[in-house]
Design a protein around this motif. Structure first.
Motif, PDB file in Angstrom:
ATOM      1  N   ASN A  69      -4.375  12.904   1.371  1.00 61.15           N
ATOM      2  CA  ASN A  69      -3.205  12.417   2.095  1.00 61.15           C
ATOM      3  C   ASN A  69      -2.808  13.486   3.102  1.00 61.15           C
ATOM      4  OD1 ASN A  69      -0.767  11.524   3.051  1.00 61.15           O
ATOM      5  ND2 ASN A  69       0.114  11.069   1.036  1.00 61.15           N
ATOM      6  N   HIS A 127      -4.386   6.972  -3.747  1.00 60.58           N
ATOM      7  CA  HIS A 127      -4.100   6.011  -2.688  1.00 60.58           C
ATOM      8  C   HIS A 127      -4.137   4.616  -3.296  1.00 60.58           C
ATOM      9  CE1 HIS A 127      -4.981   4.533   1.693  1.00 60.58           C
ATOM     10  NE2 HIS A 127      -3.748   4.279   1.287  1.00 60.58           N
ATOM     11  N   CYS A 128      -2.974   4.025  -3.481  1.00 61.50           N
ATOM     12  CA  CYS A 128      -2.870   2.685  -4.062  1.00 61.50           C
ATOM     13  C   CYS A 128      -3.072   1.661  -2.939  1.00 61.50           C
ATOM     14  CB  CYS A 128      -1.517   2.513  -4.737  1.00 61.50           C
ATOM     15  SG  CYS A 128      -1.203   3.717  -6.043  1.00 61.50           S
ATOM     16  N   ASN A 129      -4.333   1.449  -2.600  1.00 60.97           N
ATOM     17  CA  ASN A 129      -4.693   0.634  -1.438  1.00 60.97           C
ATOM     18  C   ASN A 129      -5.400  -0.667  -1.817  1.00 60.97           C
ATOM     19  OD1 ASN A 129      -7.070   1.719  -2.359  1.00 60.97           O
ATOM     20  ND2 ASN A 129      -7.655   2.697  -0.424  1.00 60.97           N
ATOM     21  N   ARG A 185      -8.186  -1.128  -3.199  1.00 65.41           N
ATOM     22  CA  ARG A 185      -9.627  -1.115  -2.935  1.00 65.41           C
ATOM     23  C   ARG A 185     -10.376  -1.926  -3.987  1.00 65.41           C
ATOM     24  NH1 ARG A 185     -13.523   4.296  -2.716  1.00 65.41           N
ATOM     25  NH2 ARG A 185     -15.434   3.207  -2.143  1.00 65.41           N
ATOM     26  N   GLU A 199       0.840  -1.197   0.000  1.00 64.97           N
ATOM     27  CA  GLU A 199       0.000   0.000   0.000  1.00 64.97           C
ATOM     28  C   GLU A 199       0.877   1.250   0.000  1.00 64.97           C
ATOM     29  OE1 GLU A 199      -3.365   2.116   2.867  1.00 64.97           O
ATOM     30  OE2 GLU A 199      -3.104  -0.060   2.881  1.00 64.97           O
ATOM     31  N   HIS A 200       0.541   2.203  -0.870  1.00 67.72           N
ATOM     32  CA  HIS A 200       1.340   3.424  -0.944  1.00 67.72           C
ATOM     33  C   HIS A 200       0.526   4.562  -1.553  1.00 67.72           C
ATOM     34  CE1 HIS A 200       1.833   1.464  -4.876  1.00 67.72           C
ATOM     35  NE2 HIS A 200       2.114   2.661  -5.375  1.00 67.72           N
ATOM     36  N   TRP A 201       1.071   5.754  -1.447  1.00 69.95           N
ATOM     37  CA  TRP A 201       0.449   6.946  -2.033  1.00 69.95           C
ATOM     38  C   TRP A 201       1.248   7.356  -3.269  1.00 69.95           C
ATOM     39  CZ3 TRP A 201      -4.010   9.211  -0.201  1.00 69.95           C
ATOM     40  CH2 TRP A 201      -4.432   8.816   1.076  1.00 69.95           C
ATOM     41  N   GLY A 247      -6.902   1.560  -6.862  1.00 66.64           N
ATOM     42  CA  GLY A 247      -6.967   2.442  -5.697  1.00 66.64           C
ATOM     43  C   GLY A 247      -8.070   3.467  -5.795  1.00 66.64           C
TER      44      GLY A 247
END
Length: 460
Positions: free
Chosen positions: A86, A95-97, A99, A26-28, A81
């Motif tokens: 942020n 947001h590379c989460n 989802r 997970e990253h921004w 994401g």
């Protein structure tokens, strides 16, 4: 759930969220300065296929597509994401989460040859494309037709990707579905799009973009600040333009010895037609603006290899502004000269470096194309031929029969995309999203150029 309509209905079989496979980091990911020039708009791509030659069931096809999509998303983390605040960076970022992507399976009680491709509002909007992005930045719908043909509709948040990037992802997805290595691996590197130090830019940038002041809370005014009414009801139409007509327009714009491209000739002709429509409806005192989207990837030459794999937006939006009466009195050749004059400065490397620096100085103010600020009639022309990849969108059951972009009816900006014909290299398919009054005028007065798309031109 049934999605009804006058001509056919679509039944949604299943909705689910597809996530990227493999362990997730997970990253921004910050927006580039080019991304920050895009307001929250949605844009789509749609691909029509004849009945697959193999005997796989629709259930098997869909499961194969979902599995390959999961693998493709591992290469494209932003698409799995969402755009969010942020707090640590003090700005909106991607947001590379993981989802995930909203995925719809559906069946339609219509055969491919019965689809009215000239009128996407009838056969695509709300039926074969996801209606709206309700989840994340990407939504996909796969629909089986009564003839066993397959339709794949893909909707993007434009702040994440331009047309080039969207097609890069779809091509990679198709390659993975066929167990092939993607022909291009995307780059999300930000370092080569950073501003210079100190920043420096030509004042010409102030003629292209402007800080964006959101409109009032009046619900009758959309995000571009335009009041809405029946006369400005936007519709989608698809036309076919034969190569002989394009050559004829080129001859007209080249009459003074100039050498103009087909795109400049087409843009000039359309600009004049829209202006005549405005005058015909009593809008002769309003500005008529035309924007021509310019891709900066090849312009940033020494970084070309990186830029060709860059995933995101790399667009400039130079434009011309004239009153309808002015355009009416100008020859088509003179209109083309005007188009060339505003377009030429935006086709250099320096122009795109200037954009990066200019945006850096404007942060955190929202930005927008200056052509749409306080102007009722402004339309964008984008050339889709440059990244035409229809032959590459093969998921394992054959080549695309027909493919097009798609603009949701909720968008209030005017958009035109020129695309190559799947049957003749000299011809064009043109997608248009404009007020009905302009479309009706063009069909009445320029029918020799704009011919409604039908099976005479696209054999399906």
């Amino acid at each position: 759930m049934d999605i009804g309509g006058d001509s056919f209905s679509v039944k949604v079989i299943q909705k689910e969220v597809v996530h990227a496979e493999e362990a997730w980091n997970e990253h921004w990911l910050p927006f580039t300065n080019f991304d920050l020039l895009l307001p929250p708009l949605e844009v789509g791509s749609i691909f029509f296929y004849k009945k697959p030659a193999h005997a796989a069931s629709f259930f098997t096809i869909v499961n194969t597509l979902k599995a390959s999509l999961s693998r493709a998303l591992a290469l494209y983390p932003p698409l799995a994401g969402e755009i969010a605040w942020n707090g640590a960076a003090g700005e909106n970022q991607i947001h590379c989460n993981n989802r995930g992507v909203y995925f719809i399976e559906a069946v339609a009680d219509v055969v491919l040859k019965e689809l009215n491709l000239y009128n996407p509002d009838e056969c695509i909007e709300g039926k074969l494309m996801p209606k709206k992005l309700l989840h994340g930045v990407l939504a996909i719908q796969v629909t089986k037709l009564k003839c066993d043909g397959i339709v794949i509709g893909v909707m993007f948040d434009h702040r994440i990707a331009d047309g080039y990037s969207a097609n890069m992802f779809i091509s990679s997805w198709a390659d993975i579905t066929r167990s092939k290595t993607p022909s291009m691996i995307p780059s999300f590197e930000r370092s080569y799009l950073k501003p210079r130090s100190p920043t420096v830019y030509s004042q010409l940038i102030d003629n292209v973009f402007a800080p964006f002041s959101p409109p009032s809370s009046n619900p009758d005014i959309n995000y571009l600040g335009k009041e809405e009414g029946d006369e400005y009801l936007h519709v989608n139409r698809v036309y076919y333009i034969e190569g002989e007509q394009l050559k004829g327009l080129q001859l007209l714009v080249n009459e003074n010895g100039a050498r103009r491209s087909k795109l400049v000739a087409f843009t000039s002709f359309l600009w004049k037609q829209v202006a005549l429509s405005m005058e015909n409806s009593g809008k002769q005192n309003e500005a008529c603006n035309v924007i021509v989207a310019v891709d900066g990837r090849r312009r940033l030459s020494e970084k070309e290899k990186m830029m060709m794999s860059h995933f995101g937006n790399v667009l400039s939006m130079p434009f011309g502004s004239k009153k309808p009466q002015e355009l009416k009195e100008m020859s088509l050749s003179n209109v083309a000269t005007t188009v060339q004059e505003f377009l030429q400065p935006a086709t250099t490397k320096e122009h795109f470096l200037d954009i990066i620096d200019w945006v850096e100085e404007q942060k955190p103010r929202p930005l927008i194309s200056k052509a749409v600020v306080n102007v009722r009639m402004s339309f964008t022309v984008s050339a889709g031929q440059k990244f035409e990849i229809m032959d590459k969108i093969d998921f394992g059951w054959g080549k695309v029969t027909f493919g097009s972009c798609h603009v949701p009816e909720s968008r209030k900006d005017c958009f035109v995309m020129t695309m190559g014909s799947p049957t003749n290299d000299e011809d064009w398919v043109v997608y248009m999203h404009m007020p009905l009054m302009h479309m009706s005028f063009i069909e009445a007065h320029a029918s020799h150029v704009f011919k409604p798309l039908n099976t005479d031109y696209i054999p399906i």
